[in-house]
Enzyme design. Structure first.
Site, PDB file in Angstrom:
ATOM      1  N   HIS A  53       0.680 -10.319   6.962  1.00 44.24           N
ATOM      2  CA  HIS A  53      -0.621 -10.284   6.283  1.00 44.24           C
ATOM      3  C   HIS A  53      -0.785 -11.553   5.470  1.00 44.24           C
ATOM      4  O   HIS A  53       0.135 -12.359   5.374  1.00 44.24           O
ATOM      5  CB  HIS A  53      -0.796  -9.014   5.448  1.00 44.24           C
ATOM      6  CG  HIS A  53       0.154  -8.848   4.312  1.00 44.24           C
ATOM      7  ND1 HIS A  53       1.521  -8.704   4.475  1.00 44.24           N
ATOM      8  CD2 HIS A  53      -0.068  -8.797   2.972  1.00 44.24           C
ATOM      9  CE1 HIS A  53       2.087  -8.554   3.291  1.00 44.24           C
ATOM     10  NE2 HIS A  53       1.151  -8.610   2.360  1.00 44.24           N
ATOM     11  N   HIS A  55      -1.214 -12.348   2.253  1.00 39.27           N
ATOM     12  CA  HIS A  55      -0.773 -12.606   0.871  1.00 39.27           C
ATOM     13  C   HIS A  55       0.195 -13.787   0.797  1.00 39.27           C
ATOM     14  O   HIS A  55       1.053 -13.951   1.652  1.00 39.27           O
ATOM     15  CB  HIS A  55      -0.132 -11.346   0.268  1.00 39.27           C
ATOM     16  CG  HIS A  55      -1.139 -10.296  -0.079  1.00 39.27           C
ATOM     17  ND1 HIS A  55      -0.821  -8.961  -0.202  1.00 39.27           N
ATOM     18  CD2 HIS A  55      -2.474 -10.384  -0.336  1.00 39.27           C
ATOM     19  CE1 HIS A  55      -1.906  -8.278  -0.515  1.00 39.27           C
ATOM     20  NE2 HIS A  55      -2.919  -9.116  -0.595  1.00 39.27           N
ATOM     21  N   ASP A  57       2.749 -14.351  -0.925  1.00 39.10           N
ATOM     22  CA  ASP A  57       4.195 -14.087  -0.959  1.00 39.10           C
ATOM     23  C   ASP A  57       4.724 -13.714   0.437  1.00 39.10           C
ATOM     24  O   ASP A  57       5.897 -13.334   0.584  1.00 39.10           O
ATOM     25  CB  ASP A  57       4.548 -13.025  -2.007  1.00 39.10           C
ATOM     26  CG  ASP A  57       3.951 -11.660  -1.707  1.00 39.10           C
ATOM     27  OD1 ASP A  57       2.760 -11.597  -1.342  1.00 39.10           O
ATOM     28  OD2 ASP A  57       4.671 -10.653  -1.834  1.00 39.10           O
ATOM     29  N   HIS A  58       3.873 -13.856   1.457  1.00 37.26           N
ATOM     30  CA  HIS A  58       4.304 -13.660   2.847  1.00 37.26           C
ATOM     31  C   HIS A  58       3.964 -14.868   3.719  1.00 37.26           C
ATOM     32  O   HIS A  58       4.390 -14.942   4.864  1.00 37.26           O
ATOM     33  CB  HIS A  58       3.672 -12.386   3.424  1.00 37.26           C
ATOM     34  CG  HIS A  58       4.088 -11.180   2.644  1.00 37.26           C
ATOM     35  ND1 HIS A  58       5.062 -10.311   3.080  1.00 37.26           N
ATOM     36  CD2 HIS A  58       3.736 -10.757   1.402  1.00 37.26           C
ATOM     37  CE1 HIS A  58       5.258  -9.388   2.148  1.00 37.26           C
ATOM     38  NE2 HIS A  58       4.475  -9.641   1.122  1.00 37.26           N
ATOM     39  N   HIS A 110      -3.030  -1.899   3.168  1.00 37.46           N
ATOM     40  CA  HIS A 110      -2.628  -2.827   2.100  1.00 37.46           C
ATOM     41  C   HIS A 110      -3.599  -4.015   2.103  1.00 37.46           C
ATOM     42  O   HIS A 110      -4.121  -4.416   1.069  1.00 37.46           O
ATOM     43  CB  HIS A 110      -1.193  -3.257   2.352  1.00 37.46           C
ATOM     44  CG  HIS A 110      -0.651  -4.267   1.382  1.00 37.46           C
ATOM     45  ND1 HIS A 110      -0.446  -3.986   0.061  1.00 37.46           N
ATOM     46  CD2 HIS A 110      -0.259  -5.568   1.561  1.00 37.46           C
ATOM     47  CE1 HIS A 110       0.050  -5.069  -0.544  1.00 37.46           C
ATOM     48  NE2 HIS A 110       0.161  -6.040   0.337  1.00 37.46           N
ATOM     49  N   ASP A 127       4.092  -5.325   4.044  1.00 40.91           N
ATOM     50  CA  ASP A 127       3.876  -4.506   2.852  1.00 40.91           C
ATOM     51  C   ASP A 127       3.147  -3.208   3.196  1.00 40.91           C
ATOM     52  O   ASP A 127       2.513  -2.601   2.335  1.00 40.91           O
ATOM     53  CB  ASP A 127       3.054  -5.269   1.795  1.00 40.91           C
ATOM     54  CG  ASP A 127       3.850  -6.383   1.142  1.00 40.91           C
ATOM     55  OD1 ASP A 127       5.048  -6.523   1.435  1.00 40.91           O
ATOM     56  OD2 ASP A 127       3.257  -7.116   0.332  1.00 40.91           O
ATOM     57  N   HIS A 165       9.623  -6.198   0.999  1.00 41.99           N
ATOM     58  CA  HIS A 165      10.145  -6.289  -0.372  1.00 41.99           C
ATOM     59  C   HIS A 165      11.336  -5.363  -0.584  1.00 41.99           C
ATOM     60  O   HIS A 165      11.431  -4.308   0.035  1.00 41.99           O
ATOM     61  CB  HIS A 165       9.072  -5.874  -1.397  1.00 41.99           C
ATOM     62  CG  HIS A 165       7.946  -6.845  -1.541  1.00 41.99           C
ATOM     63  ND1 HIS A 165       7.944  -7.842  -2.486  1.00 41.99           N
ATOM     64  CD2 HIS A 165       6.788  -6.976  -0.850  1.00 41.99           C
ATOM     65  CE1 HIS A 165       6.810  -8.540  -2.391  1.00 41.99           C
ATOM     66  NE2 HIS A 165       6.086  -8.034  -1.396  1.00 41.99           N
TER      67      HIS A 165
END
Ligand code: ZN
Ligand code: FE
Length: 249
Positions: A53, A55, A57-58, A110, A127, A165
């Site tokens: 996805h 975001h 942090d990915h 998400h 996520d 995560h």
């Protein structure tokens, strides 16, 4: 026997990227940052960068890794405009990479474009599905997430689950507040707590373990329903109540 080797790469504070290698393939899934991925590559050339996805942090490592390796960036077609440096958009029609046919699951909730990637008997859930948890509903509805999670629950029990995560111990503690008499859950909490005490990642789990212990996949549990006072509610109502409690946990 899987045709792929999977290496876990801890990133940032609690993110995981994964290196998946096989014939003609050295792929990273969800690189939040480039440096730990470079270290894990040990000189190998990266061929693909996959994002579950959009975001940061990915996907924060996409640009630097693509510039250095010339790797193809693959992500959800539905979120093409939000995936940095994307080349190839994928959907449930899947994706072919040389000898490998890879299944893609569209799992919105998400984020609206979230996907999961299947490599052999392993699924990379980003996520959407966590060990004993699920992602927050930033862009989706409970109904949407319930349908997405059902796609994971339909996979074979021995499917290996790799999440985005390391939230596992907190998720297990939350799950215990809903279902304290679930013995599989109690045992799993003890196990993952010990693993984290030794600095070990709790990945992968399996679909079978998630079905036995993940409250978001257990909306039919009599104990969870009794805890919530929702004995006769629909699965989506029970899911939404669990999600709302977790958001405050
Ligand atoms: Zn996310
Ligand atoms: Fe994330």
């Amino acid at each position: 026997m899987s045709a792929f080797t999977i290496e876990i790469i801890p990133c940032l504070t609690d993110n995981y990227a994964y290196l998946v290698s096989g014939e003609g393939l050295v792929a990273v899934i969800d690189p939040s940052e480039a440096a730990p991925v470079e270290a894990a590559l040990k000189g190998r050339r990266l061929t693909h960068i996959l994002n579950t996805h959009h975001h940061w942090d990915h996907s924060g490592g996409n640009r630097a890794l693509k510039d250095r390796h010339g790797a193809e960036v693959v992500g959800p077609e539905k979120d093409r405009t939000r995936i940095p440096a994307i080349d190839t958009g994928v959907d449930e029609s899947g994706w072919r990479l040389g000898p490998h046919a890879l299944a893609v699951l569209e799992v919105p909730g998400h984020t609206r474009g979230a996907v999961a990637y299947m490599f052999g008997d392993a699924v990379f859930t980003g996520d959407t599905l966590f060990a004993m948890g699920c992602g927050r509903l930033f862009e989706g509805t409970p109904q949407m997430m319930v349908e997405s999670l059902a796609k994971f629950a339909a996979l074979p029990d021995d499917t290996a689950v790799y999440c985005g995560h390391e939230y596992t111990v907190t998720n297990a503690r939350f799950a215990m507040t809903l279902e304290p008499n679930n013995r599989a859950l109690r045992e799993r909490l003890a196990k993952v707590h010990a693993m984290r005490g030794h600095g070990m990642p709790t990945m992968p789990s399996t679909i079978g373990e998630e079905k036995a212990t993940n409250p978001f996949l257990r909306t039919d549990s009599a104990e969870i329903r009794a805890t919530l006072g929702l004995e006769t509610a629909s699965a989506v109502e029970v899911f939404a109540a669990i999600r709302a409690r977790k958001d405050r946990f």
